[in-house]
Design an enzyme around this catalytic site. Structure first.
Site, PDB file in Angstrom:
ATOM      1  N   ASN A 162     -11.030   2.045  42.991  1.00 40.96           N
ATOM      2  CA  ASN A 162      -9.694   2.476  43.794  1.00 40.96           C
ATOM      3  C   ASN A 162     -10.008   4.354  44.105  1.00 40.96           C
ATOM      4  O   ASN A 162      -9.229   4.851  44.729  1.00 40.96           O
ATOM      5  CB  ASN A 162      -8.750   2.806  42.042  1.00 40.96           C
ATOM      6  CG  ASN A 162      -9.747   4.264  41.655  1.00 40.96           C
ATOM      7  OD1 ASN A 162     -10.998   4.036  41.760  1.00 40.96           O
ATOM      8  ND2 ASN A 162      -8.756   4.548  40.107  1.00 40.96           N
ATOM      9  N   GLY A 238     -14.821   3.431  35.282  1.00 37.09           N
ATOM     10  CA  GLY A 238     -14.019   2.221  35.269  1.00 37.09           C
ATOM     11  C   GLY A 238     -13.758   1.635  33.986  1.00 37.09           C
ATOM     12  O   GLY A 238     -13.214   2.170  32.774  1.00 37.09           O
ATOM     13  N   SER A 239     -13.571   0.238  33.031  1.00 38.45           N
ATOM     14  CA  SER A 239     -13.289   0.329  32.364  1.00 38.45           C
ATOM     15  C   SER A 239     -13.797   0.293  31.039  1.00 38.45           C
ATOM     16  O   SER A 239     -15.062   0.433  31.334  1.00 38.45           O
ATOM     17  CB  SER A 239     -12.851  -1.889  31.668  1.00 38.45           C
ATOM     18  OG  SER A 239     -13.928  -2.157  31.759  1.00 38.45           O
ATOM     19  N   GLY A 243     -17.222  -0.289  29.916  1.00 40.86           N
ATOM     20  CA  GLY A 243     -18.563   1.134  29.829  1.00 40.86           C
ATOM     21  C   GLY A 243     -18.853   1.033  28.462  1.00 40.86           C
ATOM     22  O   GLY A 243     -20.276   1.877  27.918  1.00 40.86           O
ATOM     23  N   GLU A 260     -16.796   7.508  32.591  1.00 45.26           N
ATOM     24  CA  GLU A 260     -15.346   8.208  32.914  1.00 45.26           C
ATOM     25  C   GLU A 260     -13.797   6.425  32.677  1.00 45.26           C
ATOM     26  O   GLU A 260     -14.332   5.472  33.835  1.00 45.26           O
ATOM     27  CB  GLU A 260     -14.852   8.613  33.493  1.00 45.26           C
ATOM     28  CG  GLU A 260     -13.471   9.383  34.239  1.00 45.26           C
ATOM     29  CD  GLU A 260     -13.737  10.241  33.353  1.00 45.26           C
ATOM     30  OE1 GLU A 260     -12.647  10.341  32.122  1.00 45.26           O
ATOM     31  OE2 GLU A 260     -14.519  11.411  32.804  1.00 45.26           O
ATOM     32  N   CYS A 294      -6.341   6.246  37.380  1.00 44.82           N
ATOM     33  CA  CYS A 294      -6.889   6.124  36.397  1.00 44.82           C
ATOM     34  C   CYS A 294      -6.282   7.181  35.428  1.00 44.82           C
ATOM     35  O   CYS A 294      -5.837   7.336  34.350  1.00 44.82           O
ATOM     36  CB  CYS A 294      -8.087   6.518  35.201  1.00 44.82           C
ATOM     37  SG  CYS A 294      -8.915   7.640  36.228  1.00 44.82           S
ATOM     38  N   GLU A 475     -16.399  15.371  34.444  1.00 44.91           N
ATOM     39  CA  GLU A 475     -17.081  15.135  35.404  1.00 44.91           C
ATOM     40  C   GLU A 475     -16.500  16.434  36.516  1.00 44.91           C
ATOM     41  O   GLU A 475     -15.808  17.552  35.510  1.00 44.91           O
ATOM     42  CB  GLU A 475     -16.544  14.364  35.998  1.00 44.91           C
ATOM     43  CG  GLU A 475     -16.915  13.152  35.810  1.00 44.91           C
ATOM     44  CD  GLU A 475     -17.322  11.262  37.176  1.00 44.91           C
ATOM     45  OE1 GLU A 475     -16.395  10.965  36.866  1.00 44.91           O
ATOM     46  OE2 GLU A 475     -18.254  10.929  37.198  1.00 44.91           O
TER      47      GLU A 475
HETATM   48  C1  UN1 Z   1      -9.403   7.872  39.029  1.00 50.29           C
HETATM   49  O1  UN1 Z   1      -7.832   7.275  39.412  1.00 50.29           O
HETATM   50  O2  UN1 Z   1     -10.197   7.123  38.584  1.00 50.29           O
HETATM   51  O3  UN1 Z   1      -6.543  13.185  39.333  1.00 50.29           O
HETATM   52  C2  UN1 Z   1      -9.120   9.486  39.928  1.00 50.29           C
HETATM   53  C3  UN1 Z   1      -6.052  12.518  40.318  1.00 50.29           C
HETATM   54  C4  UN1 Z   1      -7.434  12.417  41.593  1.00 50.29           C
HETATM   55  C5  UN1 Z   1      -8.666  11.433  41.118  1.00 50.29           C
HETATM   56  C6  UN1 Z   1      -7.992   9.919  40.347  1.00 50.29           C
HETATM   57  N1  UN1 Z   1      -7.492  13.266  41.111  1.00 50.29           N
HETATM   58  O4  UN1 Z   1      -4.745  11.196  39.896  1.00 50.29           O
END
Ligand code: UN1
Length: 507
Positions: A162, A238-239, A243, A260, A294, A475
């Site tokens: 993504n 990922g999921s 994870g 993450e 995410c 991260e």
């Molecule tokens: C993600 O979807 O795994 O904060 C990261 C945000 C982006 C990073 C998303 N800078 O929406």
């Protein structure tokens, strides 16, 4: 293994693995196609389907790369990242175009993704001169004490589709700044972006063996990377299901592992909020990137005094969004990434309507309009009258679907926001500074926005979440350096005699 010579510099995304500074096919010769989710008849490229043997070769190459790279002074490693930023900047348009074609995010967002990688390279380039430890006093006379950061070794990076350039950048740049070498496995939905990113690093002059690329599927080569005894760190996005399996495997070989994972992020809108602003935030947070972040806003927690009005306006605004070809700049969002994601979103819409009994007030269907029928396009979808314990309010959907929940008070809003197994991003819209600060204190999430949407984290701040979203690491920011380095404490005794700590000095 048959080896091809390195590709020409103009080849943006070589359809090969990159091991020890050479572009090579998978040892078994197998390949897999990467298709455009906007039109699955279009093949973006054909990439190596790697096995455990390819992973083994990549880890061996990384170990060799590490032996030399760890001795390069940190400021010089930083210069290398500055060179990477330059190449990425030069290729921003080509990379963004490739990204839109391969995983379907709109061009404007793809540019943002590449920009995030550039920002990351710039930021960690500077960190090369700030690879600080601490000096302190020994408890004994004529003795010096300090702590220093040390590289760890080979790091395995398992990245999602993504943010197919930004997330590998978040992982790889700080790792190599710390003096490690890397084996990178991109998602099988974004191999071309992964290859193009590594190619940019090669062309920037990253020495051979420092960054290695293995393309393929989780079960076939990701598992081998996680199990390899010479890999010291795994960084995974990922999921939560995957994870958890990775963490179990890392436990067996005592690897450091940074995870993450999922989110069920919410935007709270209180009765005193600037509704126009909150509406814009909700639109962007819920439907940007087709909800495939995410950090996406998959719940709207609305004060009862404004819920009806807010939902009415959101339905109108979301109904006007344009969905289609991600390369056409008039479109707001493109397709879902693959058939599996499409089915998942469709399944959750059914769960929301039938099992949960929520009220579907917009969308809910795949878009089959002429020209879009070969892609995985999905309508902006809004559920209203959602209860906090319904499945659509508890489970991660990862699509353009959001659930409106009514609450009676600020306290209830906080309780509902916190009442999920995840804790990545959160947002509160209010004009009341007291409630804003209480939200900052009480929301269980790694990120809280005040009067801004749940998406849009910046690279110089820590990124990650609480509860099932992560395993305690962060991260980005300077905090990520703790994932990719080991602390060493150093004592230098210049007294010329044996001094016994805790014995020669007693309180
Ligand atoms: C993600 O979807 O795994 O904060 C990261 C945000 C982006 C990073 C998303 N800078 O929406």
């Amino acid at each position: 293994m048959a080896r091809k010579a390195s590709t020409a510099k103009q080849d943006l995304a070589p359809e090969l693995n990159f091991i020890g500074g050479r572009w090579v096919p998978a040892g078994g010769g197998e390949t897999f196609p990467s298709r455009s989710p906007a039109d699955t008849r279009k093949v973006v490229g054909t990439f190596p389907r790697s096995s455990a043997a390819d992973v083994k070769a990549a880890v061996a190459a990384a170990q060799q790369g590490f032996a030399k790279w760890r001795l390069v002074p940190a400021p010089q490693r930083g210069w290398m990242l500055a060179a990477c930023a330059k190449v990425l900047r030069e290729r921003k348009e080509e990379l963004s175009n490739l990204m839109s074609r391969e995983m379907g995010k709109p061009l404007v967002e793809a540019r943002g993704d590449v920009q995030e990688a550039i920002d990351c390279a710039d930021y960690y380039a500077g960190e090369g001169r700030r690879w600080f430890g601490e000096t302190t006093h020994s408890e004994l006379p004529d003795k010096f004490a300090m702590s220093i950061r040390c590289p760890i070794g080979v790091c395995g990076m398992i990245a999602p589709w993504n943010f197919p350039v930004a997330i590998p950048a978040w992982k790889i740049f700080p790792a190599i700044l710390c003096g490690n070498a890397v084996v990178f496995k991109p998602a099988e939905d974004s191999p071309a972006c992964g290859a193009a990113f590594v190619k940019a690093l090669e062309d920037a002059g990253v020495p051979e063996g420092v960054v290695n690329l293995v393309q393929g599927f989780g079960e076939e080569c990701g598992v081998a990377l996680v199990a390899h005894p010479d890999v010291r760190v795994i960084s995974f996005t990922g999921s939560s299901e995957t994870g958890s399996q990775i963490a179990t495997a890392c436990g067996k070989t005592l690897k450091r592992c940074s995870l993450e994972m999922g989110g069920k992020n919410a935007q709270i809108v209180l009765e005193d909020a600037d509704l126009d602003l909150a509406l814009e935030g909700a639109l962007w947070g819920a439907f940007g990137t087709a909800g495939q972040r995410c950090t996406a806003t998959s719940r709207l927690i609305l004060h009862k005094k404004i819920r009806k009005e807010f939902v009415k306006r959101l339905i109108k605004a979301a109904g006007q969004l344009k969905i289609g070809d991600p390369l056409d700049e008039k479109n707001h969002y493109g397709p879902l990434v693959n058939e599996q994601q499409l089915k998942r979103v469709q399944r959750y819409v059914e769960i929301g309507r039938k099992d949960d009994g929520a009220k579907l007030v917009l969308g809910g269907k795949r878009i089959m309009a002429k020209g879009l029928e070969h892609g995985y396009f999905f309508e902006p979808t809004i559920f209203d009258e959602v209860k906090p314990n319904m499945r659509i309010a508890q489970e991660e959907i990862f699509g353009p679907v959001t659930a409106a929940i009514e609450v009676k008070s600020f306290e209830e809003a906080v309780e509902v926001l916190n009442g999920v197994p995840y804790g990545l991003s959160s947002a509160v819209y209010t004009r009341d500074v007291n409630r804003a600060f209480r939200a900052i204190r009480d929301l269980q999430a790694g990120i809280t926005y005040v009067n801004g949407p749940t998406i849009g984290a910046e690279v110089h701040l820590p990124f990650g979440g609480v509860k099932n979203t992560g395993n305690g690491h962060r991260e980005a920011g300077k905090q990520v350096l703790d994932i990719f380095s080991e602390w060493k404490s150093v004592y230098v005794d210049y007294s010329g005699r044996l001094q016994k700590a805790q014995i020669d000095v007693s309180g």
